[in-house]
Design a protein around this motif. Sequence first.
Motif, PDB file in Angstrom:
ATOM      1  N   GLY A   1     -11.142  -1.276   2.196  1.00  7.99           N
ATOM      2  CA  GLY A   1     -11.455  -1.351   0.784  1.00  7.99           C
ATOM      3  C   GLY A   1     -11.737   0.020   0.172  1.00  7.99           C
ATOM      4  N   GLY A   2     -12.318   0.004  -1.021  1.00 13.34           N
ATOM      5  CA  GLY A   2     -12.733   1.237  -1.678  1.00 13.34           C
ATOM      6  C   GLY A   2     -11.596   2.194  -1.966  1.00 13.34           C
ATOM      7  N   ARG A   3     -11.861   3.487  -1.780  1.00 18.53           N
ATOM      8  CA  ARG A   3     -10.869   4.514  -2.073  1.00 18.53           C
ATOM      9  C   ARG A   3      -9.662   4.424  -1.153  1.00 18.53           C
ATOM     10  N   VAL A   4      -9.914   4.075   0.103  1.00 21.50           N
ATOM     11  CA  VAL A   4      -8.798   3.940   1.046  1.00 21.50           C
ATOM     12  C   VAL A   4      -7.841   2.855   0.574  1.00 21.50           C
ATOM     13  N   ASP A   5      -8.389   1.734   0.146  1.00 24.56           N
ATOM     14  CA  ASP A   5      -7.561   0.629  -0.341  1.00 24.56           C
ATOM     15  C   ASP A   5      -6.787   1.044  -1.588  1.00 24.56           C
ATOM     16  N   ASN A   6      -7.460   1.731  -2.511  1.00 21.56           N
ATOM     17  CA  ASN A   6      -6.788   2.173  -3.738  1.00 21.56           C
ATOM     18  C   ASN A   6      -5.638   3.127  -3.418  1.00 21.56           C
ATOM     19  N   LEU A   7      -5.877   4.067  -2.520  1.00 23.55           N
ATOM     20  CA  LEU A   7      -4.831   5.032  -2.174  1.00 23.55           C
ATOM     21  C   LEU A   7      -3.652   4.344  -1.505  1.00 23.55           C
ATOM     22  N   MET A   8      -3.931   3.468  -0.547  1.00 24.90           N
ATOM     23  CA  MET A   8      -2.851   2.801   0.188  1.00 24.90           C
ATOM     24  C   MET A   8      -2.053   1.876  -0.721  1.00 24.90           C
ATOM     25  N   MET A   9      -2.713   1.188  -1.611  1.00 26.65           N
ATOM     26  CA  MET A   9      -1.994   0.282  -2.516  1.00 26.65           C
ATOM     27  C   MET A   9      -1.213   1.033  -3.584  1.00 26.65           C
ATOM     28  N   ARG A  10      -1.676   2.227  -3.964  1.00 30.60           N
ATOM     29  CA  ARG A  10      -0.900   3.016  -4.921  1.00 30.60           C
ATOM     30  C   ARG A  10       0.419   3.461  -4.304  1.00 30.60           C
ATOM     31  N   ILE A  11       0.401   3.728  -2.992  1.00 31.26           N
ATOM     32  CA  ILE A  11       1.650   4.081  -2.306  1.00 31.26           C
ATOM     33  C   ILE A  11       2.626   2.903  -2.365  1.00 31.26           C
ATOM     34  N   VAL A  12       2.099   1.694  -2.129  1.00 33.75           N
ATOM     35  CA  VAL A  12       2.943   0.496  -2.215  1.00 33.75           C
ATOM     36  C   VAL A  12       3.454   0.311  -3.638  1.00 33.75           C
TER      37      VAL A  12
ATOM     38  N   ILE B   1      12.004   1.325   6.430  1.00 31.16           N
ATOM     39  CA  ILE B   1      11.242   2.228   5.573  1.00 31.16           C
ATOM     40  C   ILE B   1      10.717   1.527   4.327  1.00 31.16           C
ATOM     41  N   VAL B   2      11.501   0.627   3.762  1.00 29.50           N
ATOM     42  CA  VAL B   2      11.157   0.100   2.435  1.00 29.50           C
ATOM     43  C   VAL B   2      10.878  -1.401   2.406  1.00 29.50           C
ATOM     44  N   TYR B   3      10.974  -2.096   3.543  1.00 30.84           N
ATOM     45  CA  TYR B   3      10.990  -3.559   3.498  1.00 30.84           C
ATOM     46  C   TYR B   3       9.628  -4.214   3.745  1.00 30.84           C
ATOM     47  N   TRP B   4       8.591  -3.442   4.025  1.00 33.24           N
ATOM     48  CA  TRP B   4       7.325  -3.999   4.468  1.00 33.24           C
ATOM     49  C   TRP B   4       6.299  -4.158   3.349  1.00 33.24           C
ATOM     50  N   GLY B   5       6.620  -3.726   2.150  1.00 30.48           N
ATOM     51  CA  GLY B   5       5.632  -3.703   1.069  1.00 30.48           C
ATOM     52  C   GLY B   5       5.078  -5.073   0.708  1.00 30.48           C
ATOM     53  N   ASN B   6       5.947  -6.068   0.612  1.00 27.02           N
ATOM     54  CA  ASN B   6       5.490  -7.407   0.227  1.00 27.02           C
ATOM     55  C   ASN B   6       4.559  -8.000   1.277  1.00 27.02           C
ATOM     56  N   MET B   7       4.892  -7.818   2.547  1.00 22.78           N
ATOM     57  CA  MET B   7       4.023  -8.299   3.622  1.00 22.78           C
ATOM     58  C   MET B   7       2.662  -7.626   3.560  1.00 22.78           C
ATOM     59  N   ALA B   8       2.634  -6.315   3.305  1.00 20.71           N
ATOM     60  CA  ALA B   8       1.362  -5.597   3.225  1.00 20.71           C
ATOM     61  C   ALA B   8       0.494  -6.144   2.101  1.00 20.71           C
ATOM     62  N   ARG B   9       1.089  -6.443   0.971  1.00 19.08           N
ATOM     63  CA  ARG B   9       0.319  -6.993  -0.148  1.00 19.08           C
ATOM     64  C   ARG B   9      -0.269  -8.355   0.192  1.00 19.08           C
ATOM     65  N   ILE B  10       0.523  -9.201   0.809  1.00 16.62           N
ATOM     66  CA  ILE B  10       0.045 -10.544   1.140  1.00 16.62           C
ATOM     67  C   ILE B  10      -1.077 -10.490   2.170  1.00 16.62           C
ATOM     68  N   VAL B  11      -0.911  -9.668   3.207  1.00 15.86           N
ATOM     69  CA  VAL B  11      -1.945  -9.548   4.229  1.00 15.86           C
ATOM     70  C   VAL B  11      -3.219  -8.963   3.628  1.00 15.86           C
ATOM     71  N   ARG B  12      -3.082  -7.968   2.770  1.00 15.24           N
ATOM     72  CA  ARG B  12      -4.261  -7.378   2.118  1.00 15.24           C
ATOM     73  C   ARG B  12      -5.024  -8.424   1.318  1.00 15.24           C
ATOM     74  N   GLY B  13      -4.313  -9.244   0.545  1.00 18.36           N
ATOM     75  CA  GLY B  13      -4.989 -10.275  -0.231  1.00 18.36           C
ATOM     76  C   GLY B  13      -5.718 -11.278   0.640  1.00 18.36           C
ATOM     77  N   GLN B  14      -5.091 -11.663   1.759  1.00 13.71           N
ATOM     78  CA  GLN B  14      -5.741 -12.602   2.674  1.00 13.71           C
ATOM     79  C   GLN B  14      -6.975 -11.978   3.328  1.00 13.71           C
ATOM     80  N   VAL B  15      -6.866 -10.718   3.720  1.00 17.29           N
ATOM     81  CA  VAL B  15      -8.000 -10.047   4.364  1.00 17.29           C
ATOM     82  C   VAL B  15      -9.163  -9.889   3.388  1.00 17.29           C
ATOM     83  N   LEU B  16      -8.862  -9.562   2.138  1.00 12.57           N
ATOM     84  CA  LEU B  16      -9.926  -9.431   1.145  1.00 12.57           C
ATOM     85  C   LEU B  16     -10.704 -10.734   0.963  1.00 12.57           C
TER      86      LEU B  16
END
Length: 306
Positions: free
Chosen positions: A133-144, A176-191
């Motif tokens: 979460g926090g700044r780490v989450d903001n930075l990682m999600m901005r990359i996505v 390189i580019v195909y994992w973004g949607n999975m990352a978003r879904i997993v992040r939402g579930q973890v939150l």
Amino acid sequence: MESSYEKLNFEFVDKEKKAAQESIRPSVSYWQDAWRRLKENKVAMISMVTIFVIVILAIVGPYISKFDYSSNDLINSNQYPDKVHWFGTDELGRDLFVRVMYGARISLSVGFVAAFINLTIGILYGGISGYLGGRVDNLMMRIVDVIYSIPMMLYVILLMVVLGKGLTNVFITLGIVYWGNMARIVRGQVLSLKEQEFILAAKAAGAKKSRIILRHLIPNCMGQIIVTLTLSIPGAIFTEAFLSFIGLGVSAPMSSWGTLCNDALSIFKTHPYQLFIPAIAICITMIGFNLFGDGLRDALDPKMRK
């Protein structure tokens, strides 16, 4: 003197009457219940069988015929389907059945490898982002967000132009580019899970962050992960078919379904079967994965549990 039970008209029930009035439901786990609901979905089961048949044909199909996918036979070029050439031949006399089966290997391998990369990177990236979460989450999600700001197909085309044609480069590009949607879904579930009691108990027990993510959070997200993974496979197959169709996919003499469609364009009006057969193969595969993914989503939804 009458007892208090007799005054109140109480009556002891024997074991047979008690057992007849009880409604016993066997205890089943979450995955057993999901499998039961999936089996009740006829469309999903037919789709699963269809996918299984396509995979088997991709593995053993090229060995069924006596022809090779790359052998030319100009004397028998552009033959319509018959007893010898079940799907006919192309303009170079190559057996179309073997090339379609071999193309299934290429297309399915791209779909499964892209799904594996999607699973690995997306789960780790989204799990770390959501848990810290926090700044780490903001930075990682901005990359996505930056990756999502440009259409994925444009990324893929540019990377393929830089890397060049070839199956390995297709794997790298999609990875390189195909994992973004999975990352978003997993992040939402973890939150939504990281503040639950079992996570607080794991922290109190001194569990490390990596253990909490891998042993507690990710397993509880598996329902959404499996559904997303299933639905991502047809997208990867279509992307590979499109790249091969425009000449950026696998190199000759290798064949994928997109390559076969591209080869048939010049003679489409006189020999339409050469385009229709690989196009139908793409459609059946994509419909099968999508319908199976929809059924899997309903089966893994806890709200549907009875």
